[in-house]
Design a protein around this motif. Structure first.
Motif, PDB file in Angstrom:
ATOM      1  N   UNK A   1       0.835  -1.199   0.000  1.00  0.00           N
ATOM      2  CA  UNK A   1       0.000   0.000   0.000  1.00  0.00           C
ATOM      3  C   UNK A   1       0.872   1.253   0.000  1.00  0.00           C
ATOM      4  N   UNK A   2       0.254   2.342  -0.411  1.00  0.00           N
ATOM      5  CA  UNK A   2       0.995   3.602  -0.435  1.00  0.00           C
ATOM      6  C   UNK A   2       0.775   4.389   0.853  1.00  0.00           C
ATOM      7  N   UNK A   3       1.761   5.184   1.207  1.00  0.00           N
ATOM      8  CA  UNK A   3       1.654   6.059   2.379  1.00  0.00           C
ATOM      9  C   UNK A   3       0.406   6.919   2.268  1.00  0.00           C
ATOM     10  N   UNK A   4      -0.352   6.982   3.375  1.00  0.00           N
ATOM     11  CA  UNK A   4      -1.562   7.792   3.415  1.00  0.00           C
ATOM     12  C   UNK A   4      -2.829   7.052   3.067  1.00  0.00           C
TER      13      UNK A   4
ATOM     14  N   UNK B   1      -5.993   0.571   9.219  1.00  0.00           N
ATOM     15  CA  UNK B   1      -4.927   1.569   9.310  1.00  0.00           C
ATOM     16  C   UNK B   1      -5.494   2.841   8.700  1.00  0.00           C
ATOM     17  N   UNK B   2      -5.733   3.827   9.523  1.00  0.00           N
ATOM     18  CA  UNK B   2      -6.450   5.023   9.080  1.00  0.00           C
ATOM     19  C   UNK B   2      -5.691   5.773   7.985  1.00  0.00           C
ATOM     20  N   UNK B   3      -4.391   5.881   8.136  1.00  0.00           N
ATOM     21  CA  UNK B   3      -3.542   6.551   7.143  1.00  0.00           C
ATOM     22  C   UNK B   3      -2.180   5.859   7.204  1.00  0.00           C
ATOM     23  N   UNK B   4      -1.989   4.918   6.310  1.00  0.00           N
ATOM     24  CA  UNK B   4      -0.814   4.054   6.408  1.00  0.00           C
ATOM     25  C   UNK B   4       0.489   4.857   6.359  1.00  0.00           C
TER      26      UNK B   4
ATOM     27  N   UNK C   1       4.479   1.286   9.646  1.00  0.00           N
ATOM     28  CA  UNK C   1       3.488   0.237   9.841  1.00  0.00           C
ATOM     29  C   UNK C   1       3.748  -0.968   8.925  1.00  0.00           C
ATOM     30  N   UNK C   2       4.837  -0.922   8.198  1.00  0.00           N
ATOM     31  CA  UNK C   2       5.270  -2.095   7.443  1.00  0.00           C
ATOM     32  C   UNK C   2       5.619  -3.194   8.443  1.00  0.00           C
ATOM     33  N   UNK C   3       4.949  -4.344   8.328  1.00  0.00           N
ATOM     34  CA  UNK C   3       5.109  -5.377   9.341  1.00  0.00           C
ATOM     35  C   UNK C   3       4.313  -6.606   8.934  1.00  0.00           C
ATOM     36  N   UNK C   4       4.450  -7.658   9.750  1.00  0.00           N
ATOM     37  CA  UNK C   4       3.595  -8.839   9.653  1.00  0.00           C
ATOM     38  C   UNK C   4       2.463  -8.668  10.659  1.00  0.00           C
TER      39      UNK C   4
END
Lengths: 112, 112
Positions: B13-16, B78-81, B85-88
């Protein structure tokens, strides 16, 4: 605070030798303790648990764990390690409303 | 056997972006959990739900929210990635009777 500690990052063992993965706990009241295993890019699989009763608990895949109240430990053991036992192992304790607190995990490497 | 299914194994996913991670369990369990797993940190509890529409914050709820409209389904939002928050992400469920939790296969989320 409820917590578990896994003091070693990695455990190396030769195939056929005994395997021990260490865990100590700090919980109030009677501890509910668990071991889980994780293979690469997979979720956690339940191995065994201690709730009450015998201090030696037997679980899946030939694993067992020994609960020691005086040493606040719950070490995972297997008499003869297999290459397929190479994985990430997590110790956990239950607290609050069925929550689980996990240790940081131990990478086990079984050398052929 | 208990089955906990997460909707995606891998996500980029992209930031935001607003991101939804879905989890379904088929054993009528009361409790459902979302954990985040990072190397060297073990599993950390994000949110916990003990009943439909009921939720409790875990250890690291900031930047996340959850939804449980039906007993079998627990969604992490995730409201705004953000890149941190990159993780498992691991979903789990447990019943009031059984103390152990059962895990899904995990979603590896990458935020770019």
């Amino acid at each position: 605070a409820q917590s578990v500690a896994q003091p070693e990052d990695q455990v190396n063992v030769a195939e056929g030798n005994p395997l021990t993965v260490k865990c100590t706990y700090s919980v109030s009241g009677n501890p509910y303790l668990f071991w889980y295993v994780q293979y690469p890019n997979r979720g956690l699989q339940f191995l065994l648990k201690y709730i009450t009763g015998d201090n030696l608990v037997k679980g899946s895949y030939g694993f067992e764990a020994e609960f020691n109240k005086s040493q606040t430990s719950f070490h995972l053991k297997k008499p003869s390690a297999l290459v397929s036992d190479s994985a990430l192992y997590f110790c956990a304790s239950r607290y609050g409303n069925n929550r689980l607190a996990f240790g940081k995990g131990n990478q086990v490497v079984v050398i052929p | 056997d208990v089955k906990v299914t997460q909707s995606s194994r891998y996500l980029v996913k992209r930031t935001g972006e607003k991101v939804f991670l879905e989890c379904v369990q088929d054993m009528d369990h009361e409790n459902m959990f979302w954990y985040r797993q990072d190397p060297g940190l073990g599993l950390r509890l994000i949110y916990f739900s003990y009943d439909v529409k009921m939720k409790e914050k875990g250890d690291i709820p900031e930047g996340y929210s959850v939804s449980r409209e039906k007993k079998e389904r627990f969604s992490l939002i995730l409201e705004s990635a953000s890149t941190n928050q990159t993780s498992m992400y691991l979903c789990a469920s447990s019943s009031l009777m059984n103390t152990e939790a059962f895990f899904g296969q995990g979603t590896r989320l990458t935020v770019v």
